[in-house]
Design a protein around this motif. Structure first.
Motif, short mmCIF file in Angstrom:
data_model
loop_
_atom_site.label_atom_id
_atom_site.label_comp_id
_atom_site.label_asym_id
_atom_site.label_seq_id
_atom_site.Cartn_x
_atom_site.Cartn_y
_atom_site.Cartn_z
N GLY A 46 53.01 19.64 40.71
CA GLY A 46 51.71 19.05 40.41
C GLY A 46 51.76 17.64 39.86
O GLY A 46 50.77 17.16 39.33
N LEU A 47 52.88 16.95 39.98
CA LEU A 47 52.98 15.60 39.43
C LEU A 47 52.65 14.50 40.43
O LEU A 47 52.64 13.33 40.08
N GLY A 48 52.42 14.88 41.68
CA GLY A 48 52.20 13.89 42.72
C GLY A 48 50.74 13.77 43.11
O GLY A 48 49.83 14.11 42.35
N VAL A 49 50.53 13.34 44.32
CA VAL A 49 49.18 13.15 44.85
C VAL A 49 48.52 14.49 45.12
O VAL A 49 49.20 15.51 45.26
N VAL A 50 47.21 14.49 45.21
CA VAL A 50 46.47 15.71 45.56
C VAL A 50 46.75 15.98 47.04
O VAL A 50 46.55 15.12 47.90
N PRO A 51 47.26 17.17 47.36
CA PRO A 51 47.64 17.45 48.75
C PRO A 51 46.44 17.62 49.68
O PRO A 51 45.35 17.99 49.25
N LEU A 52 46.68 17.35 50.95
CA LEU A 52 45.67 17.57 51.97
C LEU A 52 45.65 19.04 52.35
O LEU A 52 46.68 19.70 52.34
N GLY A 53 44.52 19.56 52.68
CA GLY A 53 44.41 20.92 53.16
C GLY A 53 44.09 21.91 52.07
O GLY A 53 44.65 21.87 50.99
N PHE A 94 44.65 25.22 51.84
CA PHE A 94 45.71 26.14 51.45
C PHE A 94 46.71 25.46 50.52
O PHE A 94 47.12 26.03 49.51
N THR A 95 47.09 24.24 50.84
CA THR A 95 48.08 23.53 50.02
C THR A 95 47.51 23.23 48.64
O THR A 95 48.21 23.37 47.63
N ARG A 96 46.24 22.82 48.57
CA ARG A 96 45.62 22.57 47.26
C ARG A 96 45.56 23.86 46.45
O ARG A 96 45.83 23.87 45.25
N ARG A 97 45.23 24.97 47.10
CA ARG A 97 45.18 26.26 46.38
C ARG A 97 46.57 26.61 45.86
O ARG A 97 46.71 27.07 44.73
N PHE A 98 47.59 26.40 46.69
CA PHE A 98 48.96 26.70 46.27
C PHE A 98 49.33 25.88 45.02
O PHE A 98 49.84 26.43 44.04
N VAL A 99 49.06 24.58 45.03
CA VAL A 99 49.37 23.72 43.89
C VAL A 99 48.60 24.19 42.66
O VAL A 99 49.17 24.28 41.56
N ASP A 100 47.33 24.50 42.83
CA ASP A 100 46.50 24.97 41.70
C ASP A 100 47.03 26.29 41.13
O ASP A 100 47.15 26.44 39.91
N GLU A 101 47.30 27.25 42.00
CA GLU A 101 47.76 28.56 41.54
C GLU A 101 49.12 28.46 40.85
O GLU A 101 49.34 29.10 39.82
N LEU A 102 50.02 27.67 41.41
CA LEU A 102 51.34 27.52 40.80
C LEU A 102 51.22 26.82 39.44
O LEU A 102 51.86 27.23 38.47
N GLY A 103 50.36 25.82 39.35
CA GLY A 103 50.14 25.13 38.07
C GLY A 103 49.60 26.06 37.01
O GLY A 103 50.04 26.04 35.85
N ARG A 104 48.63 26.90 37.38
CA ARG A 104 48.09 27.88 36.43
C ARG A 104 49.17 28.87 36.00
O ARG A 104 49.28 29.23 34.82
N LEU A 105 49.98 29.34 36.98
CA LEU A 105 51.05 30.27 36.64
C LEU A 105 52.04 29.61 35.68
O LEU A 105 52.47 30.23 34.70
N HIS A 106 52.41 28.37 35.93
CA HIS A 106 53.35 27.67 35.05
C HIS A 106 52.83 27.63 33.62
O HIS A 106 53.59 27.86 32.67
N GLN A 107 51.55 27.35 33.45
CA GLN A 107 50.98 27.29 32.10
C GLN A 107 51.10 28.64 31.39
O GLN A 107 51.46 28.71 30.21
#
Length: 178
Positions: free
Chosen positions: A132-139, A141-154
């Motif tokens: 989650g340190l880079g640009v907001v991904p296109l698509g 599914f990819t945005r959901r993946f980044v969001d879900e992984l970030g929430r899990l990390h927290q």
């Protein structure tokens, strides 16, 4: 003891996690390596590039460590090996989360993981990519993946005793036992 190690691609997180597992082994623990990567694509075809990565990881770790392949049911595996004399190294939560999204079981499986962390009796080392340190991904599914992984990390970081961020092969302690 739950330890969470995260960082970018090729940051040294797996190597650092393996060093921590080796230290635990030297203190008398049995190391169980939980691999979450799947060597097939969602359509069932072989993923040759991922297979090469898996083989490299296998060559890099001690041959006597027990390996358990767990692409989806991580909480179930952790429960089965939850013993005071065990050191479980899970590599990695990133691919595991992707597998959960592809199998439409994210909420249930993540809830199971978060439930077991506070009552884990051995040493548990969890590895994940900080994406989650880079640009907001296109698509979507990819945005959901980044969001879900970030929430899990927290959530995992909150429940972990130690959190280490890796950059350029160097560990930075974000959270340490009191």
């Amino acid at each position: 003891m739950v330890e969470f190690i995260l960082g970018g691609a090729r940051s040294g997180k797996s190597r650092f996690a393996e060093q921590r597992a080796t230290q635990s082994e030297q203190a008398g623990s049995q190391v169980i390596y939980v691999a979450t990567a799947a060597s097939t694509l969602p359509n069932g075809e072989a993923d040759a590039e991922m297979l090469k990565r898996i083989l490299k990881h296998q060559q890099d770790r001690p041959a006597h460590w027990q390996t358990v392949e767990t692409p989806v049911h991580l909480a179930q595996t952790l429960t089965a090996y939850n013993h005071p004399d065990s050191c479980i190294l899970v590599d990695c939560l990133t691919l595991w989360t992707l597998n959960l999204l592809e199998n439409d079981c994210l909420q249930t499986e993540q809830a199971g993981l978060l439930e077991i962390l506070p009552r884990f009796r051995g040493t548990l080392i969890l590895v994940s990519n900080e994406i989650g340190l880079g640009v907001v991904p296109l698509g979507e599914f990819t945005r959901r993946f980044v969001d879900e992984l970030g929430r899990l990390h927290q959530q995992v970081a909150e429940l972990s005793d130690r959190v280490t961020f890796m950059a350029a092969g160097l560990p930075m302690t974000l959270k340490a036992p009191a």
